[in-house]
Design a protein around this motif. Structure first.
Motif, PDB file in Angstrom:
ATOM      1  N   VAL A  16     -42.601   7.935 -46.621  1.00 11.68           N
ATOM      2  CA  VAL A  16     -41.939   8.593 -45.494  1.00 11.68           C
ATOM      3  C   VAL A  16     -42.095  10.101 -45.643  1.00 11.68           C
ATOM      4  O   VAL A  16     -41.802  10.667 -46.703  1.00 11.68           O
ATOM      5  CB  VAL A  16     -40.445   8.209 -45.437  1.00 11.68           C
ATOM      6  N   GLY A  17     -42.575  10.741 -44.587  1.00 15.74           N
ATOM      7  CA  GLY A  17     -42.765  12.196 -44.601  1.00 15.74           C
ATOM      8  C   GLY A  17     -42.510  12.778 -43.233  1.00 15.74           C
ATOM      9  O   GLY A  17     -42.022  12.117 -42.324  1.00 15.74           O
ATOM     10  N   GLN A  18     -42.864  14.067 -43.087  1.00 17.69           N
ATOM     11  CA  GLN A  18     -42.684  14.763 -41.817  1.00 17.69           C
ATOM     12  C   GLN A  18     -43.797  15.778 -41.648  1.00 17.69           C
ATOM     13  O   GLN A  18     -44.121  16.533 -42.568  1.00 17.69           O
ATOM     14  CB  GLN A  18     -41.322  15.463 -41.768  1.00 17.69           C
ATOM     15  N   GLU A  19     -44.377  15.742 -40.450  1.00 20.38           N
ATOM     16  CA  GLU A  19     -45.392  16.740 -40.137  1.00 20.38           C
ATOM     17  C   GLU A  19     -44.726  18.089 -39.880  1.00 20.38           C
ATOM     18  O   GLU A  19     -43.656  18.164 -39.277  1.00 20.38           O
ATOM     19  CB  GLU A  19     -46.190  16.311 -38.896  1.00 20.38           C
ATOM     20  N   GLN A  20     -45.381  19.157 -40.358  1.00 22.93           N
ATOM     21  CA  GLN A  20     -44.827  20.499 -40.204  1.00 22.93           C
ATOM     22  C   GLN A  20     -44.846  20.912 -38.746  1.00 22.93           C
ATOM     23  O   GLN A  20     -45.870  20.826 -38.066  1.00 22.93           O
ATOM     24  CB  GLN A  20     -45.621  21.512 -41.051  1.00 22.93           C
ATOM     25  N   GLY A  21     -43.675  21.334 -38.229  1.00 21.25           N
ATOM     26  CA  GLY A  21     -43.585  21.780 -36.836  1.00 21.25           C
ATOM     27  C   GLY A  21     -43.182  23.238 -36.753  1.00 21.25           C
ATOM     28  O   GLY A  21     -42.991  23.931 -37.752  1.00 21.25           O
ATOM     29  N   ASN A  22     -43.014  23.693 -35.517  1.00 25.63           N
ATOM     30  CA  ASN A  22     -42.648  25.088 -35.313  1.00 25.63           C
ATOM     31  C   ASN A  22     -41.149  25.313 -35.465  1.00 25.63           C
ATOM     32  O   ASN A  22     -40.720  26.391 -35.877  1.00 25.63           O
ATOM     33  CB  ASN A  22     -43.090  25.539 -33.910  1.00 25.63           C
ATOM     34  N   GLY A  23     -40.334  24.322 -35.108  1.00 20.35           N
ATOM     35  CA  GLY A  23     -38.886  24.509 -35.168  1.00 20.35           C
ATOM     36  C   GLY A  23     -38.363  24.321 -36.575  1.00 20.35           C
ATOM     37  O   GLY A  23     -38.563  23.285 -37.184  1.00 20.35           O
ATOM     38  N   GLN A  24     -37.668  25.318 -37.088  1.00 22.17           N
ATOM     39  CA  GLN A  24     -37.149  25.234 -38.436  1.00 22.17           C
ATOM     40  C   GLN A  24     -35.912  24.345 -38.521  1.00 22.17           C
ATOM     41  O   GLN A  24     -35.601  23.798 -39.568  1.00 22.17           O
ATOM     42  CB  GLN A  24     -36.790  26.647 -38.951  1.00 22.17           C
ATOM     43  N   ASP A  25     -35.184  24.202 -37.381  1.00 25.33           N
ATOM     44  CA  ASP A  25     -33.970  23.421 -37.426  1.00 25.33           C
ATOM     45  C   ASP A  25     -34.233  21.925 -37.531  1.00 25.33           C
ATOM     46  O   ASP A  25     -33.396  21.167 -38.007  1.00 25.33           O
ATOM     47  CB  ASP A  25     -33.127  23.683 -36.172  1.00 25.33           C
ATOM     48  N   THR A  26     -35.419  21.492 -37.082  1.00 24.31           N
ATOM     49  CA  THR A  26     -35.763  20.069 -37.158  1.00 24.31           C
ATOM     50  C   THR A  26     -36.756  19.767 -38.257  1.00 24.31           C
ATOM     51  O   THR A  26     -37.272  18.663 -38.337  1.00 24.31           O
ATOM     52  CB  THR A  26     -36.339  19.591 -35.813  1.00 24.31           C
ATOM     53  N   ASN A  27     -37.060  20.738 -39.072  1.00 26.72           N
ATOM     54  CA  ASN A  27     -38.042  20.548 -40.135  1.00 26.72           C
ATOM     55  C   ASN A  27     -37.341  20.058 -41.395  1.00 26.72           C
ATOM     56  O   ASN A  27     -36.545  20.782 -41.991  1.00 26.72           O
ATOM     57  CB  ASN A  27     -38.773  21.866 -40.413  1.00 26.72           C
ATOM     58  N   LEU A  28     -37.632  18.823 -41.780  1.00 25.23           N
ATOM     59  CA  LEU A  28     -37.056  18.258 -42.999  1.00 25.23           C
ATOM     60  C   LEU A  28     -38.045  18.254 -44.146  1.00 25.23           C
ATOM     61  O   LEU A  28     -37.742  17.741 -45.217  1.00 25.23           O
ATOM     62  CB  LEU A  28     -36.578  16.817 -42.736  1.00 25.23           C
ATOM     63  N   GLY A  29     -39.241  18.805 -43.902  1.00 25.82           N
ATOM     64  CA  GLY A  29     -40.275  18.741 -44.931  1.00 25.82           C
ATOM     65  C   GLY A  29     -39.882  19.444 -46.197  1.00 25.82           C
ATOM     66  O   GLY A  29     -40.279  19.056 -47.291  1.00 25.82           O
ATOM     67  N   GLY A  30     -39.115  20.532 -46.094  1.00 25.84           N
ATOM     68  CA  GLY A  30     -38.725  21.273 -47.295  1.00 25.84           C
ATOM     69  C   GLY A  30     -37.483  20.707 -47.944  1.00 25.84           C
ATOM     70  O   GLY A  30     -37.040  21.214 -48.964  1.00 25.84           O
ATOM     71  N   SER A  31     -36.874  19.695 -47.345  1.00 25.51           N
ATOM     72  CA  SER A  31     -35.667  19.099 -47.878  1.00 25.51           C
ATOM     73  C   SER A  31     -35.970  17.676 -48.341  1.00 25.51           C
ATOM     74  O   SER A  31     -36.066  16.756 -47.526  1.00 25.51           O
ATOM     75  CB  SER A  31     -34.558  19.088 -46.817  1.00 25.51           C
ATOM     76  N   VAL A  32     -36.145  17.525 -49.636  1.00 29.20           N
ATOM     77  CA  VAL A  32     -36.417  16.196 -50.189  1.00 29.20           C
ATOM     78  C   VAL A  32     -35.205  15.288 -50.000  1.00 29.20           C
ATOM     79  O   VAL A  32     -35.343  14.100 -49.693  1.00 29.20           O
ATOM     80  CB  VAL A  32     -36.783  16.310 -51.687  1.00 29.20           C
ATOM     81  N   THR A  33     -34.021  15.863 -50.130  1.00 29.12           N
ATOM     82  CA  THR A  33     -32.802  15.070 -49.953  1.00 29.12           C
ATOM     83  C   THR A  33     -32.701  14.529 -48.540  1.00 29.12           C
ATOM     84  O   THR A  33     -32.297  13.376 -48.318  1.00 29.12           O
ATOM     85  CB  THR A  33     -31.564  15.912 -50.291  1.00 29.12           C
ATOM     86  N   GLY A  34     -33.089  15.350 -47.569  1.00 30.49           N
ATOM     87  CA  GLY A  34     -33.047  14.905 -46.181  1.00 30.49           C
ATOM     88  C   GLY A  34     -34.008  13.754 -45.923  1.00 30.49           C
ATOM     89  O   GLY A  34     -33.654  12.790 -45.240  1.00 30.49           O
ATOM     90  N   LEU A  35     -35.203  13.810 -46.481  1.00 27.62           N
ATOM     91  CA  LEU A  35     -36.163  12.725 -46.297  1.00 27.62           C
ATOM     92  C   LEU A  35     -35.736  11.452 -47.037  1.00 27.62           C
ATOM     93  O   LEU A  35     -35.960  10.343 -46.563  1.00 27.62           O
ATOM     94  CB  LEU A  35     -37.543  13.166 -46.783  1.00 27.62           C
ATOM     95  N   GLN A  36     -35.120  11.628 -48.204  1.00 31.54           N
ATOM     96  CA  GLN A  36     -34.641  10.460 -48.932  1.00 31.54           C
ATOM     97  C   GLN A  36     -33.546   9.736 -48.154  1.00 31.54           C
ATOM     98  O   GLN A  36     -33.488   8.511 -48.127  1.00 31.54           O
ATOM     99  CB  GLN A  36     -34.127  10.875 -50.315  1.00 31.54           C
ATOM    100  N   ALA A  37     -32.655  10.517 -47.534  1.00 33.86           N
ATOM    101  CA  ALA A  37     -31.619   9.901 -46.711  1.00 33.86           C
ATOM    102  C   ALA A  37     -32.219   9.247 -45.469  1.00 33.86           C
ATOM    103  O   ALA A  37     -31.761   8.191 -45.022  1.00 33.86           O
ATOM    104  CB  ALA A  37     -30.580  10.943 -46.317  1.00 33.86           C
ATOM    105  N   LEU A  38     -33.276   9.866 -44.921  1.00 35.32           N
ATOM    106  CA  LEU A  38     -33.928   9.308 -43.742  1.00 35.32           C
ATOM    107  C   LEU A  38     -34.668   8.014 -44.064  1.00 35.32           C
ATOM    108  O   LEU A  38     -34.860   7.168 -43.180  1.00 35.32           O
ATOM    109  CB  LEU A  38     -34.895  10.338 -43.154  1.00 35.32           C
TER     110      LEU A  38
END
Length: 262
Positions: A80-102
């Motif tokens: 599970v990952g996230q493509e880098q986008g322009n909006g910083q508020d919806t970017n979970l790529g730098g938050s490993v904890t956020g992706l683990q919860a997702l």
């Protein structure tokens, strides 16, 4: 004179009665504690019982194991990952904890009827979505971003095909659903390979566990049989119970038979 004899008889009877009561009182006293030597003696005496119980339990366990149909488990992994986008508020790529919860949310999305329906349609299987989901196991690997999918089937090749197809369908549906949201992706990181050995049953493991269980049951049965055995085991025990001293014992012997000639 008659009174004296009567009193004497009565006294003698009383004395004998007191002796008998004392003897039975001694016999009813608590026996000595059960030592390791006593335990070893009982186990050696009832060794045939223990071996019989172990043999029966192990035989049943191994027989049932060989009677069961072998089942194979094929596993694959999604990342599970996230493509880098322009909006910083919806970017979970730098938050490993956020992706683990997702990842927990992705597990719920995979374990659904639409995913099972699509996998069955593509493979042309004649089973229901509920039957597929019943044999499908989905879990997060050690609080990471990896999801492991495992499928159990009596046919190893079919198990591999199903789990690979479910992971592919899940990856496509998750990527399409989140394309306009947070750009969450579920990439097939490792495909399943055809398992060579069945996951169950395991006759050797079942036999060892049955041997331990049979040993415990056998020892318990041997101790119970010894506890329920009321036979006299030694001259000392006879003397203790009867209250009468033992003057002699007759050893065990066998009579030799001689054939007479005619």
């Amino acid at each position: 004179m008659y009174e004296s004899n009567y009193n004497g008889s009565k006294s003698a009877t009383t004395i004998r009665g007191n002796e008998s009561s004392a003897a039975f009182a001694r016999a009813s006293e608590p026996e000595r504690s059960f030592t390791l030597g006593d335990l070893a003696r009982v186990l050696l005496k009832r060794l045939w019982v223990i071996l019989l119980v172990v043999s029966v339990v192990v035989g049943i366990a191994v027989g049932v194991s060989f009677w069961q149909t072998p089942e194979y488990v094929a596993s694959t992994k999604l990342l599970v990952g996230q493509e880098q986008g322009n909006g910083q508020d919806t970017n979970l790529g730098g938050s490993v904890t956020g992706l683990q919860a997702l990842t927990q949310t992705m597990i719920i999305a995979i374990n659904t009827r639409p995913v099972a329906d699509e996998a069955i349609r593509r493979l042309g299987l004649g089973i229901s979505p509920d039957a597929l989901l019943a044999n499908l196991t989905i879990e997060q690997i050690e609080s990471s971003q990896f999801i492991q999918l495992s499928y159990t089937d009596t046919d190893p090749e079919r198990a591999t095909q199903v789990v690979n197809k479910v992971s592919q369908v899940s990856s496509e549906r998750i990527s399409q659903t989140s394309a306009t949201a947070n750009n969450i992706t579920a990439t097939v990181y490792e495909k399943a390979e055809v398992p060579e050995t069945p996951a169950s049953p395991k006759p050797l493991r079942n036999g060892l566990l049955a041997a331990v269980l049979g040993l415990m049951l056998g020892i318990g049965l041997a101790l119970l049989m010894e506890y329920l055995d009321y036979s006299w085991r030694s001259p000392e025990e006879v003397e203790q119970i009867s209250g009468v001293p033992t003057f002699a014992t007759i050893p065990e012997f066998g009579l030799a038979t001689r054939r007479r000639g005619h």
